[in-house]
Design an enzyme around this catalytic site. Structure first.
Site, short mmCIF file in Angstrom:
data_model
loop_
_atom_site.label_atom_id
_atom_site.label_comp_id
_atom_site.label_asym_id
_atom_site.label_seq_id
_atom_site.Cartn_x
_atom_site.Cartn_y
_atom_site.Cartn_z
N SER A 15 0.83 -1.21 0.00
CA SER A 15 0.00 0.00 0.00
C SER A 15 0.87 1.26 0.00
CB SER A 15 -0.88 0.00 1.26
OG SER A 15 -1.44 1.28 1.47
N TYR A 29 -1.91 5.70 -4.76
CA TYR A 29 -2.92 6.75 -4.70
C TYR A 29 -2.32 7.97 -5.37
CZ TYR A 29 -5.63 4.18 -1.12
OH TYR A 29 -6.39 3.25 -0.44
N THR A 31 -5.49 2.59 -7.38
CA THR A 31 -6.79 2.43 -6.72
C THR A 31 -7.72 3.52 -7.22
OG1 THR A 31 -5.77 1.39 -4.84
CG2 THR A 31 -7.93 2.36 -4.46
N LYS A 52 -7.62 -0.82 -9.72
CA LYS A 52 -8.19 -1.59 -8.61
C LYS A 52 -9.43 -0.87 -8.08
CE LYS A 52 -7.17 -3.14 -3.89
NZ LYS A 52 -7.93 -2.23 -3.04
N HIS A 85 -13.02 -2.58 -2.28
CA HIS A 85 -12.12 -2.05 -1.24
C HIS A 85 -12.46 -2.69 0.12
CE1 HIS A 85 -9.32 1.61 -0.94
NE2 HIS A 85 -9.29 1.13 0.29
#
Ligand SMILES: Cc1cc2nc3c(=O)[nH]c(=O)nc-3n(C[C@H](O)[C@H](O)[C@H](O)COP(=O)(O)O)c2cc1C
Length: 364
Positions: free
Chosen positions: A106, A130, A156, A231, A255
């Site tokens: 992440s 992100y 994402t 995603k 998510h």
């Protein structure tokens, strides 16, 4: 007592984690309707097994973006893993590597890209991205991922803001003081601010670029040659856009039901995405995978591989890297049993007709 299923790990972890962390890991958005649905929807699918087909030898291997994997289950990106156990992301990634699985790091990790790469050099690693308002910061992350030997970027798409997770607001969730968002040491984007509500939501609102559109994938593409995976896709329409803008794959995901409540379970959304782009893009899935049967069902409906989020965090919380190794062994053994008891020797033997919705039987 021996831990024999994901629920056992969940129970263990729940008894060990302190409330701020446990609530953060287990919560979904809103009333948490979709959170339950992610698991329940798998139970509305029935297996149609075949027998007397030599299953004495199994081959669960698969190839994803040129990487040979030992089986079709990887670890989804989950933020802040050192809150679960000091082994954190490195422990999780090493366990994934030992099992021959993918580990997705992440952006909001408590281990930096570089440290993860040094700590788990033999694991196939992807980086979840992100897009920050500060585009130079985002660009730096992409460059660092390339240098640190990550093999794909997982963008994402379902998080322009974070969902309303009630317990995080009640708990005024924040990262414990001794931990930090390790990819941003020395940057303004470090630190989870708490100002009344959930600290993580405040952080996201102040840092993430909520104005991004599919067009921004063009910007990303000119920065990197890594495959880009979208995603959080839940509709055929968005899957088609992902294809149009040059994504190499999509992860059908809600998510972990943490963004917007009452969306479908990931497994419910999978067929329309596969129908729309399954011949052109690598379609994958996460959300609600708890046992071997679930992996099988997702593959039968067209996913090339699946990912687990919370289960791996529970393994980590229970016993660090060894806990995740143990959890992956439990899931792998369970998947092997499913394969043998449905008459499948390799992933290519899994046919779509081997999984039907429960309504198939009520029509008889
Ligand atoms: C505690 C937690 C943190 C997460 N953090 C991220 C994240 O940083 N980035 C992201 O794209 N998805 C994140 N997710 C979503 C997961 O990648 C994944 O979609 C989801 O956990 C899959 O569902 P499952 O937990 O039922 O396996 C997070 C999920 C959880 C539970």
């Amino acid at each position: 007592m021996e831990l024999v299923c994901v629920e056992d790990f969940e129970r263990k972890a729940s008894s060990q984690l302190e409330k701020n962390a446990l609530d953060y890991y287990r919560s979904g958005a809103g009333e948490q309707f979709t959170l339950g649905l992610n698991r329940e929807a798998f139970k509305r699918l029935r297996l149609r097994p075949r027998f007397l087909r030599d299953v004495s030898q199994l081959d669960l291997g698969c190839m994803i973006f040129g990487q040979q994997l030992k089986w079709p289950l990887g670890i989804a990106p989950t933020a802040m893993q050192k809150m679960a156990h000091p082994d954190g992301e490195i422990g999780n990634a090493r366990a994934a590597g030992k099992a021959g699985s993918i580990f997705i790091l992440s952006t909001l990790s408590t281990t930096s890209l570089e440290d993860l790469s040094a700590g788990a050099p033999d694991t196939c690693k992807w980086f979840q991205l992100y897009i920050y308002k500060d585009r130079s910061l985002t660009e730096k992350l992409v460059r660092r991922a390339e240098r640190a030997n990550f093999k794909a970027l997982v963008l994402t798409v379902d998080a322009p803001v974070f969902g309303h997770r009630r317990s995080d607001v009640r708990n005024k969730f924040s990262l414990p003081q001794h931990l930090s968002l390790a990819n941003f040491r020395g940057e303004q984007a470090n630190g989870v601010v708490t100002m009344g509500g959930s600290g993580i939501n405040e952080y996201v609102a102040s840092q993430f670029d909520a104005s991004i559109t599919w067009e921004d994938i063009n910007w990303l593409k000119q920065l990197t040659h890594l495959p880009i995976i979208a995603k959080g896709v839940l509709t055929a329409e968005d899957a088609v856009l992902a294809r149009e803008f040059g994504c190499a794959g999509v992860i059908v995901s809600n998510h972990g039901a943490r963004q917007i409540d009452t969306v479908p379970a990931s497994i419910e959304a999978l067929p329309e995405v596969v129908k729309a782009v399954g011949n052109d893009l690598v379609v994958m899935l996460d959300g609600g995978i708890m046992q071997g049967n679930d992996i099988f069902k997702a593959l039968a409906l067209g996913a090339k591989t699946v990912f687990i989020g919370r289960p791996a965090v529970y393994g980590l919380a229970y016993n660090g890297q060894r806990g995740v190794e143990q959890l992956l062994t439990v899931l792998r053994n369970d998947f092997e049993i499913t394969m043998k008891l449905t008459g499948c020797q390799s992933l290519g033997d899994i046919q779509s007709g081997m999984v039907v919705h429960e309504s198939f039987y009520s029509k008889l």
